[in-house]
Enzyme design. Structure first.
Site, PDB file in Angstrom:
ATOM      1  N   PRO A  79      10.961   2.493 -25.695  1.00 47.93           N
ATOM      2  CA  PRO A  79      11.931   3.158 -26.543  1.00 47.93           C
ATOM      3  C   PRO A  79      11.554   3.154 -28.007  1.00 47.93           C
ATOM      4  O   PRO A  79      11.149   2.132 -28.560  1.00 47.93           O
ATOM      5  CB  PRO A  79      13.160   2.295 -26.355  1.00 47.93           C
ATOM      6  CG  PRO A  79      12.637   0.949 -25.972  1.00 47.93           C
ATOM      7  CD  PRO A  79      11.198   1.044 -25.709  1.00 47.93           C
ATOM      8  N   GLU A  80      11.691   4.275 -28.616  1.00 44.31           N
ATOM      9  CA  GLU A  80      11.712   4.332 -30.069  1.00 44.31           C
ATOM     10  C   GLU A  80      13.166   4.517 -30.462  1.00 44.31           C
ATOM     11  O   GLU A  80      14.050   4.452 -29.613  1.00 44.31           O
ATOM     12  CB  GLU A  80      10.830   5.480 -30.565  1.00 44.31           C
ATOM     13  CG  GLU A  80       9.374   5.253 -30.175  1.00 44.31           C
ATOM     14  CD  GLU A  80       8.417   6.231 -30.828  1.00 44.31           C
ATOM     15  OE1 GLU A  80       8.684   6.650 -31.967  1.00 44.31           O
ATOM     16  OE2 GLU A  80       7.416   6.581 -30.202  1.00 44.31           O
TER      17      GLU A  80
END
Length: 269
Positions: free
Chosen positions: A2-3
DNA sequence: ATGTTGACCTGTAAGC
DNA sequence: TGCTTACAGGTCAACA
Protein backbone atom coordinates in the site's frame (compact mmCIF):
# COMPACT_ATOMS: atom_id res chain seq x y z
CA UNK A 1 1.20 -3.34 -1.07
CA UNK A 2 0.00 0.00 0.00
CA UNK A 3 0.92 3.54 -0.69
CA UNK A 4 -1.12 6.40 0.63
CA UNK A 5 -4.11 5.87 -1.69
CA UNK A 6 -4.38 2.19 -0.79
CA UNK A 7 -4.16 2.98 2.91
CA UNK A 8 -6.82 5.64 2.53
CA UNK A 9 -9.05 3.24 0.62
CA UNK A 10 -8.57 0.72 3.42
CA UNK A 11 -9.49 3.39 5.95
CA UNK A 12 -12.66 4.29 4.09
CA UNK A 13 -13.56 0.61 3.91
CA UNK A 14 -13.09 -0.23 7.57
CA UNK A 15 -14.26 3.01 9.20
CA UNK A 16 -18.01 2.37 8.90
CA UNK A 17 -17.57 -0.99 10.60
CA UNK A 18 -15.44 0.38 13.43
CA UNK A 19 -16.51 3.85 14.38
CA UNK A 20 -18.57 3.92 17.59
CA UNK A 21 -18.26 0.15 17.85
CA UNK A 22 -17.19 -1.50 21.08
CA UNK A 23 -14.19 -3.80 20.93
CA UNK A 24 -15.03 -7.00 22.76
CA UNK A 25 -11.69 -8.75 22.37
CA UNK A 26 -8.21 -8.13 21.06
CA UNK A 27 -6.40 -11.09 19.50
CA UNK A 28 -2.65 -11.22 18.99
CA UNK A 29 -1.90 -14.37 17.04
CA UNK A 30 1.58 -13.38 15.91
CA UNK A 31 3.23 -10.54 17.81
CA UNK A 32 6.41 -10.62 15.74
CA UNK A 33 5.78 -8.04 13.09
CA UNK A 34 8.22 -5.28 12.19
CA UNK A 35 8.17 -4.46 15.88
CA UNK A 36 6.63 -6.75 18.48
CA UNK A 37 3.01 -5.96 19.23
CA UNK A 38 2.91 -4.51 22.73
CA UNK A 39 0.49 -5.95 25.26
CA UNK A 40 -0.62 -2.36 25.75
CA UNK A 41 -3.03 -2.90 22.88
CA UNK A 42 -4.97 -5.40 25.01
CA UNK A 43 -6.45 -2.56 27.04
CA UNK A 44 -8.67 -1.80 24.05
CA UNK A 45 -10.97 -4.64 25.06
CA UNK A 46 -14.18 -3.07 26.27
CA UNK A 47 -13.37 0.28 24.69
CA UNK A 48 -15.13 2.05 21.89
CA UNK A 49 -13.45 3.13 18.65
CA UNK A 50 -14.10 6.85 18.53
CA UNK A 51 -12.56 7.58 15.12
CA UNK A 52 -10.57 5.97 12.32
CA UNK A 53 -7.99 8.34 10.91
CA UNK A 54 -4.84 8.21 8.83
CA UNK A 55 -1.45 9.85 9.04
CA UNK A 56 0.92 9.11 6.17
CA UNK A 57 0.61 5.34 5.62
CA UNK A 58 -0.39 4.73 9.23
CA UNK A 59 -3.99 4.00 10.18
CA UNK A 60 -5.05 5.43 13.53
CA UNK A 61 -7.85 3.79 15.49
CA UNK A 62 -8.68 6.18 18.28
CA UNK A 63 -10.20 5.36 21.63
CA UNK A 64 -10.65 6.99 25.05
CA UNK A 65 -7.44 5.33 26.28
CA UNK A 66 -5.17 5.86 23.32
CA UNK A 67 -4.64 5.15 19.64
CA UNK A 68 -3.97 1.88 17.91
CA UNK A 69 -1.57 2.51 15.04
CA UNK A 70 -1.52 0.06 12.14
CA UNK A 71 0.99 0.05 9.30
CA UNK A 72 0.52 -2.35 6.41
CA UNK A 73 4.16 -2.54 5.32
CA UNK A 74 4.56 -4.05 1.86
CA UNK A 75 2.05 -6.88 2.00
CA UNK A 76 -0.40 -6.04 4.80
CA UNK A 77 -4.14 -6.15 4.26
CA UNK A 78 -7.12 -5.46 6.47
CA UNK A 79 -10.29 -7.47 6.27
CA UNK A 80 -13.61 -7.04 8.02
CA UNK A 81 -15.11 -10.49 8.49
CA UNK A 82 -17.58 -12.27 10.75
CA UNK A 83 -15.84 -13.07 14.01
CA UNK A 84 -16.64 -16.75 13.70
CA UNK A 85 -14.93 -17.07 10.31
CA UNK A 86 -11.80 -19.12 10.17
CA UNK A 87 -8.42 -17.52 10.76
CA UNK A 88 -6.43 -17.34 7.54
CA UNK A 89 -2.76 -18.03 7.04
CA UNK A 90 -0.80 -14.86 7.99
CA UNK A 91 -3.65 -13.38 10.02
CA UNK A 92 -1.64 -11.87 12.89
CA UNK A 93 -3.96 -9.57 14.78
CA UNK A 94 -7.67 -8.93 15.21
CA UNK A 95 -10.13 -6.65 16.90
CA UNK A 96 -13.42 -8.36 17.67
CA UNK A 97 -16.40 -6.06 17.74
CA UNK A 98 -19.75 -6.10 19.49
CA UNK A 99 -21.38 -6.16 16.05
CA UNK A 100 -20.16 -9.72 15.48
CA UNK A 101 -17.58 -8.57 12.95
CA UNK A 102 -13.82 -8.51 13.33
CA UNK A 103 -11.05 -6.44 11.83
CA UNK A 104 -8.16 -8.71 10.88
CA UNK A 105 -4.64 -7.83 9.84
CA UNK A 106 -3.13 -10.24 7.35
CA UNK A 107 0.50 -9.68 6.35
CA UNK A 108 2.58 -12.40 4.73
CA UNK A 109 5.88 -10.54 4.88
CA UNK A 110 5.35 -9.08 8.35
CA UNK A 111 6.85 -5.72 7.44
CA UNK A 112 3.72 -4.16 8.91
CA UNK A 113 3.24 -3.02 12.47
CA UNK A 114 0.65 -2.66 15.22
CA UNK A 115 1.67 0.01 17.73
CA UNK A 116 0.15 1.67 20.75
CA UNK A 117 0.09 5.37 21.38
CA UNK A 118 -1.11 6.48 24.81
CA UNK A 119 -3.37 9.46 25.21
CA UNK A 120 -1.45 12.75 24.83
CA UNK A 121 1.56 10.93 23.41
CA UNK A 122 2.93 11.14 19.90
CA UNK A 123 4.44 7.84 18.86
CA UNK A 124 7.96 8.22 17.54
CA UNK A 125 6.90 6.58 14.29
CA UNK A 126 4.69 9.62 13.69
CA UNK A 127 6.90 12.32 15.14
CA UNK A 128 9.28 12.88 12.24
CA UNK A 129 6.86 12.82 9.35
CA UNK A 130 6.58 15.56 6.78
CA UNK A 131 3.26 17.06 5.70
CA UNK A 132 0.33 15.23 4.20
CA UNK A 133 0.46 15.59 0.42
CA UNK A 134 -3.23 16.43 0.08
CA UNK A 135 -3.11 19.42 2.42
CA UNK A 136 -1.97 22.99 1.87
CA UNK A 137 1.07 22.35 4.06
CA UNK A 138 2.54 20.45 1.16
CA UNK A 139 3.51 22.55 -1.82
CA UNK A 140 5.89 22.45 -4.73
CA UNK A 141 7.62 25.40 -3.09
CA UNK A 142 8.42 23.18 -0.12
CA UNK A 143 9.98 20.65 -2.48
CA UNK A 144 12.05 23.37 -4.07
CA UNK A 145 13.28 24.80 -0.79
CA UNK A 146 14.10 21.49 0.87
CA UNK A 147 15.89 20.18 -2.19
CA UNK A 148 18.51 22.91 -2.48
CA UNK A 149 21.97 21.42 -2.29
CA UNK A 150 20.79 17.82 -2.39
CA UNK A 151 22.54 15.49 -4.77
CA UNK A 152 20.31 12.45 -4.25
CA UNK A 153 17.99 11.56 -7.15
CA UNK A 154 14.74 13.49 -7.24
CA UNK A 155 12.81 10.24 -7.09
CA UNK A 156 14.42 9.29 -3.77
CA UNK A 157 13.84 12.84 -2.56
CA UNK A 158 10.07 12.79 -3.08
CA UNK A 159 9.88 9.34 -1.47
CA UNK A 160 11.53 10.68 1.69
CA UNK A 161 8.90 10.77 4.44
CA UNK A 162 10.51 13.81 6.03
CA UNK A 163 9.88 15.75 2.81
CA UNK A 164 6.33 14.61 2.14
CA UNK A 165 4.56 11.47 3.30
CA UNK A 166 2.71 8.87 1.32
CA UNK A 167 4.58 8.96 -1.99
CA UNK A 168 5.77 5.41 -2.58
CA UNK A 169 7.34 3.73 -5.55
CA UNK A 170 4.33 3.65 -7.86
CA UNK A 171 3.22 7.23 -7.48
CA UNK A 172 6.75 8.66 -7.41
CA UNK A 173 7.31 7.16 -10.85
CA UNK A 174 3.97 8.42 -12.11
CA UNK A 175 4.35 11.96 -10.79
CA UNK A 176 7.79 12.32 -12.37
CA UNK A 177 6.48 11.12 -15.71
CA UNK A 178 3.54 13.50 -15.49
CA UNK A 179 5.92 16.42 -15.10
CA UNK A 180 8.57 15.21 -17.55
CA UNK A 181 11.33 14.98 -14.96
CA UNK A 182 14.05 12.34 -15.27
CA UNK A 183 13.91 10.41 -11.97
CA UNK A 184 17.73 10.21 -11.79
CA UNK A 185 18.31 13.94 -11.72
CA UNK A 186 19.83 15.46 -8.60
CA UNK A 187 17.03 16.90 -6.49
CA UNK A 188 18.97 20.10 -5.90
CA UNK A 189 19.34 20.90 -9.58
CA UNK A 190 15.69 21.04 -10.53
CA UNK A 191 14.09 24.44 -11.04
CA UNK A 192 11.46 26.03 -8.89
CA UNK A 193 9.01 26.06 -11.78
CA UNK A 194 9.32 22.32 -12.23
CA UNK A 195 8.91 21.67 -8.51
CA UNK A 196 5.72 23.71 -8.53
CA UNK A 197 4.40 21.43 -11.24
CA UNK A 198 5.63 18.33 -9.48
CA UNK A 199 3.89 19.31 -6.25
CA UNK A 200 0.61 19.69 -8.11
CA UNK A 201 1.10 16.42 -9.98
CA UNK A 202 1.62 14.53 -6.72
CA UNK A 203 -1.63 15.93 -5.34
CA UNK A 204 -3.63 15.22 -8.48
CA UNK A 205 -2.33 11.69 -8.92
CA UNK A 206 -2.80 10.65 -5.30
CA UNK A 207 -6.28 12.15 -5.18
CA UNK A 208 -7.30 10.41 -8.37
CA UNK A 209 -5.89 7.09 -7.17
CA UNK A 210 -8.01 7.34 -4.04
CA UNK A 211 -11.19 7.94 -6.04
CA UNK A 212 -10.31 4.93 -8.19
CA UNK A 213 -9.95 2.68 -5.18
CA UNK A 214 -6.15 2.55 -5.25
CA UNK A 215 -3.85 0.48 -7.41
CA UNK A 216 -4.25 -3.28 -7.41
CA UNK A 217 -0.99 -4.77 -8.62
CA UNK A 218 -1.28 -8.33 -7.42
CA UNK A 219 -3.68 -8.66 -4.61
CA UNK A 220 -4.66 -5.36 -3.07
CA UNK A 221 -8.34 -5.38 -2.18
CA UNK A 222 -10.22 -2.84 -0.14
CA UNK A 223 -11.60 -4.08 3.17
CA UNK A 224 -14.84 -5.02 1.45
CA UNK A 225 -13.03 -7.05 -1.16
CA UNK A 226 -12.97 -4.73 -4.17
CA UNK A 227 -9.82 -4.24 -6.24
CA UNK A 228 -8.48 -0.79 -7.10
CA UNK A 229 -8.79 0.52 -10.61
CA UNK A 230 -5.90 2.97 -10.76
CA UNK A 231 -3.71 0.34 -12.41
CA UNK A 232 -5.41 1.25 -15.65
CA UNK A 233 -4.16 4.80 -15.20
CA UNK A 234 -0.51 3.92 -14.75
CA UNK A 235 1.59 5.56 -17.44
CA UNK A 236 5.02 4.16 -16.66
CA UNK A 237 5.00 1.93 -13.58
CA UNK A 238 5.47 -1.70 -14.59
CA UNK A 239 5.43 -0.85 -18.31
CA UNK A 240 9.03 -1.71 -19.20
CA UNK A 241 9.45 -1.93 -22.96
CA UNK A 242 5.90 -0.83 -23.67
CA UNK A 243 5.39 2.35 -25.70
CA UNK A 244 5.25 5.69 -23.93
CA UNK A 245 1.68 6.97 -23.97
CA UNK A 246 2.94 10.28 -25.33
CA UNK A 247 5.77 9.52 -27.75
CA UNK A 248 5.72 5.73 -28.23
CA UNK A 249 9.35 5.33 -27.11
CA UNK A 250 9.78 2.14 -25.06
CA UNK A 251 9.57 2.75 -21.32
CA UNK A 252 12.81 2.02 -19.53
CA UNK A 253 13.40 0.41 -16.15
CA UNK A 254 16.38 1.27 -13.97
CA UNK A 255 17.31 0.89 -10.35
CA UNK A 256 17.24 3.97 -8.15
CA UNK A 257 17.86 3.54 -4.44
CA UNK A 258 17.19 -0.19 -4.72
CA UNK A 259 13.76 0.43 -6.17
CA UNK A 260 12.59 -0.36 -9.66
CA UNK A 261 12.09 2.89 -11.53
CA UNK A 262 10.34 3.51 -14.81
CA UNK A 263 10.62 6.43 -17.16
CA UNK A 264 10.38 7.55 -20.75
CA UNK A 265 13.85 8.41 -22.07
CA UNK A 266 12.38 10.92 -24.47
CA UNK A 267 9.71 12.68 -22.41
CA UNK A 268 11.61 12.90 -19.14
CA UNK A 269 14.68 15.15 -18.89
C1' DA B 1 24.94 15.81 7.38
C1' DT B 2 23.88 13.36 3.35
C1' DG B 3 23.68 9.50 0.45
C1' DT B 4 23.74 4.58 -0.18
C1' DT B 5 23.24 -0.16 1.10
C1' DG B 6 21.58 -4.09 3.64
C1' DA B 7 18.09 -5.99 6.46
C1' DC B 8 13.59 -7.44 7.90
C1' DC B 9 10.08 -11.87 5.74
C1' DT B 10 7.29 -14.64 2.64
C1' DG B 11 5.18 -15.53 -1.77
C1' DT B 12 5.34 -15.67 -6.59
C1' DA B 13 7.13 -15.73 -11.14
C1' DA B 14 10.81 -16.40 -14.18
C1' DG B 15 14.82 -18.94 -15.63
C1' DC B 16 17.35 -23.21 -16.06
C1' DT C 1 8.49 -31.25 -12.91
C1' DG C 2 11.55 -29.56 -9.96
C1' DC C 3 15.19 -26.33 -8.04
C1' DT C 4 17.22 -21.70 -7.73
C1' DT C 5 17.10 -16.88 -8.17
C1' DA C 6 15.22 -12.36 -8.35
C1' DC C 7 11.90 -9.32 -7.09
C1' DA C 8 7.72 -7.19 -4.65
C1' DG C 9 3.40 -1.66 -2.70
C1' DG C 10 8.06 0.26 3.06
C1' DT C 11 11.08 1.81 6.40
C1' DC C 12 14.98 1.83 9.48
C1' DA C 13 19.82 1.00 11.02
C1' DA C 14 24.38 1.05 9.75
C1' DC C 15 27.88 2.55 7.02
C1' DA C 16 31.00 5.58 3.84
Amino acid sequence: MPELPEVEVSRLGIAPHLEQQTITQVKIWQPRLRWPISNDVLQLAGEQVTAVKRRAKYLLLESRLGTLIIHLGMSGKLHVVPTDSEKQKHDHFALELASGLSLRLNDARRFGAVLWQGIDEVHEALSKLGPEPLTDEFTGLRLYELSRGKTAPVKSFIMDNAVVVGVGNIYANEALFATGIDPRRAAGKISKARYLELGEAIKVILAKAITQGGTTLKDFLSADGKPGYFKQELQVYGRTGEPCVQCLQPIRAIRIGQRNSFYCPRCQK
